[in-house]
Design a protein around this motif. Structure first.
Motif, mmCIF file in Angstrom:
data_model
loop_
_atom_site.group_PDB
_atom_site.id
_atom_site.type_symbol
_atom_site.label_atom_id
_atom_site.label_comp_id
_atom_site.label_asym_id
_atom_site.label_seq_id
_atom_site.Cartn_x
_atom_site.Cartn_y
_atom_site.Cartn_z
ATOM 1 N N UNK B 74 0.764 -1.342 -0.072
ATOM 2 C CA UNK B 74 0.014 0.250 -0.132
ATOM 3 C C UNK B 74 1.060 1.293 -0.113
ATOM 4 N N UNK B 75 2.059 1.207 0.820
ATOM 5 C CA UNK B 75 3.038 2.743 0.609
ATOM 6 C C UNK B 75 3.501 2.651 -0.670
ATOM 7 N N UNK B 76 3.699 1.948 -0.860
ATOM 8 C CA UNK B 76 3.901 1.731 -2.323
ATOM 9 C C UNK B 76 3.593 1.916 -3.565
ATOM 10 N N UNK B 77 2.093 1.899 -3.439
ATOM 11 C CA UNK B 77 0.857 2.396 -4.229
ATOM 12 C C UNK B 77 0.687 3.768 -4.000
ATOM 13 N N UNK B 78 1.322 3.875 -2.796
ATOM 14 C CA UNK B 78 0.339 5.671 -2.582
ATOM 15 C C UNK B 78 2.083 6.471 -2.847
ATOM 16 N N UNK B 79 2.985 5.776 -1.850
ATOM 17 C CA UNK B 79 4.185 6.800 -2.673
ATOM 18 C C UNK B 79 4.068 7.333 -4.273
ATOM 19 N N UNK B 80 3.731 5.884 -5.049
ATOM 20 C CA UNK B 80 4.047 6.736 -7.095
ATOM 21 C C UNK B 80 2.264 7.172 -6.523
ATOM 22 N N UNK B 81 1.002 7.595 -6.303
ATOM 23 C CA UNK B 81 -0.165 8.414 -6.785
ATOM 24 C C UNK B 81 0.862 9.423 -6.572
ATOM 25 N N UNK B 89 -3.870 16.048 -0.712
ATOM 26 C CA UNK B 89 -4.279 14.173 -0.382
ATOM 27 C C UNK B 89 -3.665 14.055 -0.614
ATOM 28 N N UNK B 90 -2.609 13.333 -1.944
ATOM 29 C CA UNK B 90 -1.934 12.443 -1.876
ATOM 30 C C UNK B 90 -0.851 12.256 -0.937
ATOM 31 N N UNK B 91 -0.179 13.113 -1.186
ATOM 32 C CA UNK B 91 0.694 13.307 0.573
ATOM 33 C C UNK B 91 0.015 12.451 1.278
ATOM 34 N N UNK B 92 -0.631 13.243 2.291
ATOM 35 C CA UNK B 92 -1.469 13.048 3.220
ATOM 36 C C UNK B 92 -1.352 11.131 3.442
ATOM 37 N N UNK B 93 -2.608 10.326 2.206
ATOM 38 C CA UNK B 93 -2.396 9.451 2.326
ATOM 39 C C UNK B 93 -1.129 9.188 2.385
#
Lengths: 120, 267
Positions: B74-81, B89-93
């Motif tokens: 999940x972290x990898x996905x959020x980092x990619x986003x 929002x993406x930073x918060x995620x």
């Protein structure tokens, strides 16, 4: 009247330049060994070789015997990779069963793999 | 005058003599049951040998490892986003995913060390060291819960990278030590069998025992190898080669002892 030269009939070819026909070999008569003796001779040769070999081996053994220790010092184990465990004395069989199981034991704890760059 | 009164005896009312009541049967039974419970309660705990504990802790470790891997994904996905969109929002995620990943990472490491610690009953110094790291990881999770910004996580991760080097050294050292302890126990058992079977140990196995000890010492010495300040240099594979040598010596002693005992028994 001219003197007629006669050649000695006993020596028909007295030309020193020609090779002398040496028939001496014909004079030597080779006595062939009778075939019935050949196996006997072969057998004799074999017996002679074997007796020489036996003599050598015996002398070798005699010289080695002097170096041998009178009694074995160490109990030499069987160099077999697999042993029939049923031959082990009964009182040790359970112990060896435990040991064999322990030798193949693994804690199955693969070290954790983490990404230490998380957060950077 | 004798007066009949009702007293509580063995769960039923019955008529007995009055006066100062002695300890009734129920009372005695009650105390006896508590006494039995007191005696029996610790028994299951004591009966849990290290193998049972190891099984429990190992199961927990595998479970925590699965959670960590999910969070990491999940972290990898959020980092990619975040790298793609760079929105608030993406930073918060991403921050949230980072926190979850690091929390689960610490829990996983802790559960691993707990499992490893149960295999080191003969080496209390290493057990203590692992316990200290477990407590440190637990305290770090409290710290992590209070972090809110990306900069905070960056500082924490930098500190963690440095601390994780000695943790790794102790983990691999413990793994080596645990295997040595296990093999030494087997050697003691073999010595006991040789003694009972009237087999001269020194005459038959001294050389192989020396090989075994030497291989173990060399395996452990790898844990003292030089480490860099900023990264861990692995030594476990090198130590494994020595441990394999020790294993070979031990198997050879076992085989020889078996054959000597067979010969002695005259079968």
């Amino acid at each position: 009247m001219d003197e007629k030269i006669y050649q000695n009939i006993d020596t028909p070819k007295i030309n020193p330049l020609e090779p002398i026909d040496n028939n001496l070999s014909q004079l030597v008569t080779i006595k062939k060994i009778p075939p019935k003796f050949i196996p006997l001779i072969a057998l004799g040769i074999i017996i002679f070789i074997l007796s020489v070999a036996a003599l050598v081996v015996t002398s070798q053994r005699k010289s080695d015997n002097h170096n041998l220790a009178p009694t074995p010092t160490v109990e030499i184990p069987t160099s077999s990779e697999t042993l029939n465990d049923s031959l082990i004395p009964t009182m040790f069989q359970a112990d060896f069963k435990d040991i064999d199981a322990s030798l193949n034991y693994s804690p199955n704890l693969p070290p954790p793999e983490i990404d230490i760059s998380v957060g950077l | 005058m004798v007066k009949l009164v009702y007293t509580y005896a063995l769960g039923a009312y019955g008529e007995t003599r009055g006066g100062p009541s002695p300890l009734s049967g129920t009372f005695l039974l009650h105390y006896f049951m508590w006494f039995l419970l007191f005696l029996l309660l610790p028994t299951p705990v004591l009966a849990q040998d290290s193998n049972d504990l190891l099984d429990q802790y190992r199961t927990d470790y595998f479970y925590q490892r699965d959670i960590y891997q999910q969070n990491y994904q999940q972290y990898l996905n959020k980092k990619h986003s975040f790298d793609q969109y760079r929105t608030t929002t993406s930073l918060q995620d991403k921050i949230e995913a980072t926190k979850n990943t690091l929390l689960s990472q610490n829990i996983m490491l802790r559960s691993y060390m707990m499992a490893l610690r149960t295999t080191l009953n003969d080496t209390p110094t290493l057990q203590d060291s692992l316990l200290n790291y477990e407590n440190w990881l637990l305290s770090q999770n409290t710290t992590l819960s209070n972090l809110t910004t990306a900069a905070d996580f960056q500082i924490w991760a930098t500190d963690f990278q440095k601390t994780y080097i000695p943790i790794q050294i102790d983990i691999y050292k413990s793994l080596i030590q645990q295997q040595i302890n296990h093999r030494q126990k087997i050697l003691l058992k073999l010595k006991d069998i040789a003694s009972r079977g009237d087999v001269n140990w020194d005459k038959n196995f001294l050389k192989k025992e020396q090989d075994f000890i030497e291989a173990n010492t060399e395996a452990l010495s790898w844990s003292q190898s030089h480490q860099f300040e900023d990264r861990f240099s692995p030594f476990y594979e090198d130590a494994q080669k020595n441990l394999t040598d020790a294993d070979t010596a031990l198997k050879s002693i076992t085989l020889d002892l078996k054959s000597i005992l067979i010969k002695k028994s005259g079968r």
